[in-house]
Motif scaffolding. Structure first.
Motif, PDB file in Angstrom:
ATOM      1  N   LYS A  66       0.832  -1.212   0.000  1.00 60.41           N
ATOM      2  CA  LYS A  66       0.000   0.000   0.000  1.00 60.41           C
ATOM      3  C   LYS A  66       0.864   1.260   0.000  1.00 60.41           C
ATOM      4  O   LYS A  66       2.012   1.255   0.433  1.00 60.41           O
ATOM      5  CB  LYS A  66      -0.951   0.005   1.187  1.00 60.41           C
ATOM      6  CG  LYS A  66      -0.315   0.343   2.509  1.00 60.41           C
ATOM      7  CD  LYS A  66      -1.377   0.479   3.571  1.00 60.41           C
ATOM      8  CE  LYS A  66      -0.721   0.992   4.861  1.00 60.41           C
ATOM      9  NZ  LYS A  66      -1.686   1.337   5.855  1.00 60.41           N
ATOM     10  N   ASP A 102      -2.968   4.811  -2.191  1.00 62.17           N
ATOM     11  CA  ASP A 102      -3.646   3.586  -2.650  1.00 62.17           C
ATOM     12  C   ASP A 102      -3.405   2.441  -1.666  1.00 62.17           C
ATOM     13  O   ASP A 102      -2.298   1.906  -1.579  1.00 62.17           O
ATOM     14  CB  ASP A 102      -3.145   3.194  -4.042  1.00 62.17           C
ATOM     15  CG  ASP A 102      -4.008   2.120  -4.693  1.00 62.17           C
ATOM     16  OD1 ASP A 102      -4.850   1.523  -3.991  1.00 62.17           O
ATOM     17  OD2 ASP A 102      -3.838   1.892  -5.897  1.00 62.17           O
ATOM     18  N   ARG A 141      -2.946  -1.739  -3.285  1.00 60.24           N
ATOM     19  CA  ARG A 141      -1.835  -1.949  -4.218  1.00 60.24           C
ATOM     20  C   ARG A 141      -1.000  -3.159  -3.802  1.00 60.24           C
ATOM     21  O   ARG A 141      -0.741  -3.377  -2.618  1.00 60.24           O
ATOM     22  CB  ARG A 141      -0.966  -0.698  -4.234  1.00 60.24           C
ATOM     23  CG  ARG A 141       0.114  -0.705  -5.278  1.00 60.24           C
ATOM     24  CD  ARG A 141       0.806   0.650  -5.238  1.00 60.24           C
ATOM     25  NE  ARG A 141       1.690   0.820  -6.370  1.00 60.24           N
ATOM     26  CZ  ARG A 141       2.939   1.239  -6.263  1.00 60.24           C
ATOM     27  NH1 ARG A 141       3.457   1.529  -5.085  1.00 60.24           N
ATOM     28  NH2 ARG A 141       3.682   1.389  -7.328  1.00 60.24           N
ATOM     29  N   TYR A 156       3.456  -4.078 -10.382  1.00 60.60           N
ATOM     30  CA  TYR A 156       2.586  -3.374  -9.447  1.00 60.60           C
ATOM     31  C   TYR A 156       1.180  -3.415 -10.018  1.00 60.60           C
ATOM     32  O   TYR A 156       0.963  -3.122 -11.193  1.00 60.60           O
ATOM     33  CB  TYR A 156       3.024  -1.914  -9.269  1.00 60.60           C
ATOM     34  CG  TYR A 156       4.177  -1.740  -8.313  1.00 60.60           C
ATOM     35  CD1 TYR A 156       3.970  -1.819  -6.936  1.00 60.60           C
ATOM     36  CD2 TYR A 156       5.462  -1.495  -8.782  1.00 60.60           C
ATOM     37  CE1 TYR A 156       5.023  -1.658  -6.054  1.00 60.60           C
ATOM     38  CE2 TYR A 156       6.522  -1.331  -7.904  1.00 60.60           C
ATOM     39  CZ  TYR A 156       6.291  -1.419  -6.539  1.00 60.60           C
ATOM     40  OH  TYR A 156       7.333  -1.268  -5.665  1.00 60.60           O
ATOM     41  N   THR A 202      -3.243  -3.010  -8.712  1.00 60.95           N
ATOM     42  CA  THR A 202      -4.258  -2.797  -7.678  1.00 60.95           C
ATOM     43  C   THR A 202      -5.345  -3.849  -7.862  1.00 60.95           C
ATOM     44  O   THR A 202      -5.445  -4.491  -8.911  1.00 60.95           O
ATOM     45  CB  THR A 202      -4.890  -1.394  -7.784  1.00 60.95           C
ATOM     46  OG1 THR A 202      -5.530  -1.281  -9.051  1.00 60.95           O
ATOM     47  CG2 THR A 202      -3.859  -0.305  -7.622  1.00 60.95           C
ATOM     48  N   ASP A 244      -0.925  -0.696 -12.238  1.00 58.43           N
ATOM     49  CA  ASP A 244      -1.800  -0.138 -11.208  1.00 58.43           C
ATOM     50  C   ASP A 244      -2.333   1.244 -11.546  1.00 58.43           C
ATOM     51  O   ASP A 244      -3.001   1.863 -10.747  1.00 58.43           O
ATOM     52  CB  ASP A 244      -1.061  -0.094  -9.872  1.00 58.43           C
ATOM     53  CG  ASP A 244       0.178   0.771  -9.883  1.00 58.43           C
ATOM     54  OD1 ASP A 244       0.760   0.957 -10.967  1.00 58.43           O
ATOM     55  OD2 ASP A 244       0.582   1.259  -8.813  1.00 58.43           O
TER      56      ASP A 244
END
Length: 192
Positions: free
Chosen positions: A142, A146, A149, A161, A163, A190
């Motif tokens: 995180k 965000d 993540r 990476y 999300t 992400d």
């Protein structure tokens, strides 16, 4: 062919389909049909109920086929990752299971808050099994902007990476990497 003949004929063959985590023998013994019982006396509902008691079985379809063949098709839950801190495996039903060493399963290397993990599991369930097997480790990563993540360490040396909202884009990982011409690095899936 007389009725008494049909009643006495044993099951000739048992076919198990779609099983990955349980062996054919595990399914046959759990169903209680290891002695190939009389075909006409097989109770499909009883067999299904027994198999649904296995942790990783989500659904079962049973068919009696011509030639005294019993066909059992199982739908198993998807194992998503191994949780290093608890030595348990997280499945697509968001439950954790104690299983024997499984290969080709990513390892979660740190803690994910419960509310984030539930959504993560839900979205990760939609990622193809072939792509999941390309992930070696999952790290909850995180940021101040965000909290959903993650950093994925891939077996090919890349890092990704992503999300929870973008996890489905992992299904395009092979296409994305093929355009990199064997260069290794960090992919940011992400954003955007």
């Amino acid at each position: 062919m007389g009725i008494s003949y049909l009643i006495s004929v044993k099951t000739k063959n048992i076919v198990i389909l779609n099983n990955n985590y349980y062996s054919d023998d595990d399914i046959i013994y759990t169903a209680g049909i290891e002695d190939y019982p009389k075909f006409i006396l097989l109770n499909k509902n009883k067999i299904k109920d027994k198999l649904l008691k296995l942790d990783l079985i989500e659904d079962v379809t049973i068919n009696k086929r011509f030639g005294f063949i019993l066909e059992i098709t199982v739908k198993e839950k998807k194992i998503l990752y191994y949780i290093r801190s608890t030595n348990l495996y997280k499945a697509s039903d968001n439950k954790s299971y104690e299983l024997n060493n499984m290969i080709g399963i990513p390892t979660l290397i740190n803690y994910i808050p419960e509310n984030i993990e539930k959504n993560f599991v839900n979205k990760l369930s939609n990622v193809d099994s072939e792509i999941l097997s390309m992930i070696s480790e999952i790290e909850y990563s995180k940021t101040t902007y965000d909290d959903k993540r993650f950093l994925l360490y891939m077996n090919d040396g890349n890092m990704v990476y992503v999300t929870t909202t973008k996890l489905k884009s992992l299904n395009k990982y092979v296409d994305i990497v093929s355009k990199l011409e064997n260069k290794k690095g960090i992919l940011y899936l992400d954003s955007g």
